[in-house]
Design a protein around this motif. Structure first.
Motif, PDB file in Angstrom:
ATOM      1  N   SER A   1      11.245  -3.054   3.570  1.00 34.85           N
ATOM      2  CA  SER A   1      10.486  -3.394   2.249  1.00 34.85           C
ATOM      3  C   SER A   1      10.051  -2.247   1.588  1.00 34.85           C
ATOM      4  O   SER A   1       9.872  -1.155   2.405  1.00 34.85           O
ATOM      5  N   ASN A   2      10.060  -2.312   0.148  1.00 43.04           N
ATOM      6  CA  ASN A   2       9.809  -1.284  -0.508  1.00 43.04           C
ATOM      7  C   ASN A   2       8.584  -1.450  -1.469  1.00 43.04           C
ATOM      8  O   ASN A   2       8.847  -1.780  -2.548  1.00 43.04           O
ATOM      9  N   GLN A   3       7.294  -1.055  -1.048  1.00 42.24           N
ATOM     10  CA  GLN A   3       6.085  -1.555  -1.789  1.00 42.24           C
ATOM     11  C   GLN A   3       6.050  -2.886  -2.199  1.00 42.24           C
ATOM     12  O   GLN A   3       5.745  -3.270  -3.318  1.00 42.24           O
TER      13      GLN A   3
ATOM     14  N   TYR B   1       0.740  -1.210  -0.062  1.00 45.12           N
ATOM     15  CA  TYR B   1       0.079   0.200  -0.123  1.00 45.12           C
ATOM     16  C   TYR B   1       0.707   1.580   0.039  1.00 45.12           C
ATOM     17  O   TYR B   1       0.390   2.105  -0.526  1.00 45.12           O
ATOM     18  N   TYR B   2       1.890   1.172   0.695  1.00 44.93           N
ATOM     19  CA  TYR B   2       2.969   2.178   0.966  1.00 44.93           C
ATOM     20  C   TYR B   2       4.186   2.216  -0.277  1.00 44.93           C
ATOM     21  O   TYR B   2       4.492   1.253  -0.623  1.00 44.93           O
ATOM     22  N   ASN B   3       4.132   3.528  -0.768  1.00 46.13           N
ATOM     23  CA  ASN B   3       5.071   3.546  -2.091  1.00 46.13           C
ATOM     24  C   ASN B   3       6.408   4.373  -1.659  1.00 46.13           C
ATOM     25  O   ASN B   3       7.095   4.928  -2.219  1.00 46.13           O
ATOM     26  N   PHE B   4       6.875   3.930  -0.392  1.00 47.79           N
ATOM     27  CA  PHE B   4       7.935   4.420   0.181  1.00 47.79           C
ATOM     28  C   PHE B   4       8.650   3.396   1.036  1.00 47.79           C
ATOM     29  O   PHE B   4       7.966   2.346   1.508  1.00 47.79           O
ATOM     30  N   PRO B   5       9.845   3.255   1.320  1.00 45.20           N
ATOM     31  CA  PRO B   5      10.624   1.983   1.937  1.00 45.20           C
ATOM     32  C   PRO B   5      10.334   2.304   3.374  1.00 45.20           C
ATOM     33  O   PRO B   5      10.133   3.262   3.969  1.00 45.20           O
ATOM     34  N   LEU B   6      10.015   0.894   3.919  1.00 38.44           N
ATOM     35  CA  LEU B   6       9.568   0.797   5.375  1.00 38.44           C
ATOM     36  C   LEU B   6      10.591  -0.030   5.977  1.00 38.44           C
ATOM     37  O   LEU B   6      10.859  -1.151   5.382  1.00 38.44           O
ATOM     38  N   SER B   7      10.846   0.164   7.029  1.00 39.74           N
ATOM     39  CA  SER B   7      11.834  -0.787   7.950  1.00 39.74           C
ATOM     40  C   SER B   7      11.187  -1.211   9.461  1.00 39.74           C
ATOM     41  O   SER B   7      10.346  -0.287  10.014  1.00 39.74           O
ATOM     42  N   PHE B   8      11.400  -2.448   9.512  1.00 36.68           N
ATOM     43  CA  PHE B   8      10.349  -3.127  10.818  1.00 36.68           C
ATOM     44  C   PHE B   8      11.773  -3.788  11.470  1.00 36.68           C
ATOM     45  O   PHE B   8      12.627  -4.493  11.028  1.00 36.68           O
TER      46      PHE B   8
END
Length: 166
Positions: A153-155, A126-133
């Motif tokens: 993760s990046n989209q 859903y998100y169009n930018f990199p996310l870190s967990f």
């Protein structure tokens, strides 16, 4: 004596040839599904479920009553807390366990109780930018993923991996 050695040699050669022929015939029979079921132990056991924990005995079993001071068995369940880095919440980031939706990052971190062998993924498409967990916390019996491990993760879908319990 020479005659005895020749007879033993002849017997061994025939036994080896017979053994090789039997192996070839059995392997040929294993190509037929209906015969393979009876010729292979692994084929018969395939698909049978193993209850967790594997080595736990019922309270009234003779093995359990024989040793009343036995140490309590640890369950193959583990707890893990995943946290979003740089954001307070991501309501559309979905945590999937074995391909099914289990939770969402509505408040920045999520605590999960998992079984050994569960596959954990985070869907961030859903998100169009990199996310870190990050794995913020985990139970002491969890071997993988380790505390402090980061996943980005990046989209797409971030694969945390298969849960391994000690």
């Amino acid at each position: 004596m020479k005659r005895f050695v020749e007879k033993v040699e002849k017997f061994l050669i025939r036994a080896i040839i017979l053994a090789v022929l039997i192996i070839v015939v059995v392997q040929g029979a294993m190509t037929q599904d209906s015969w393979r079921f009876y010729l292979s132990l692994g084929e018969r056991m395939e698909g049978q479920t193993i209850e967790f924990p594997v080595n736990n005995f019922p309270a009234d079993s003779p093995k359990n009553s024989a040793n009343p001071n036995s140490q309590a068995l640890e369950s193959p369940r583990a707890e893990i807390t995943l946290q979003v880095e740089k954001f307070s919440s991501l309501p559309h980031a979905i945590i999937m366990v074995n391909g099914e939706e289990r939770a969402k990052f509505t408040n920045g971190e999520v605590a999960l109780e998992l079984n050994a062998g569960d596959v954990v993924e985070i869907d961030t498409s859903y998100y169009n930018f990199p996310l870190s967990f990050i794995v913020k916390d985990c139970s002491s019996n969890l071997a993988y993923p380790e505390k402090g491990k980061t996943f980005t993760s990046n989209q797409s879908i971030a694969m945390i991996g298969k849960i391994i319990v000690k």
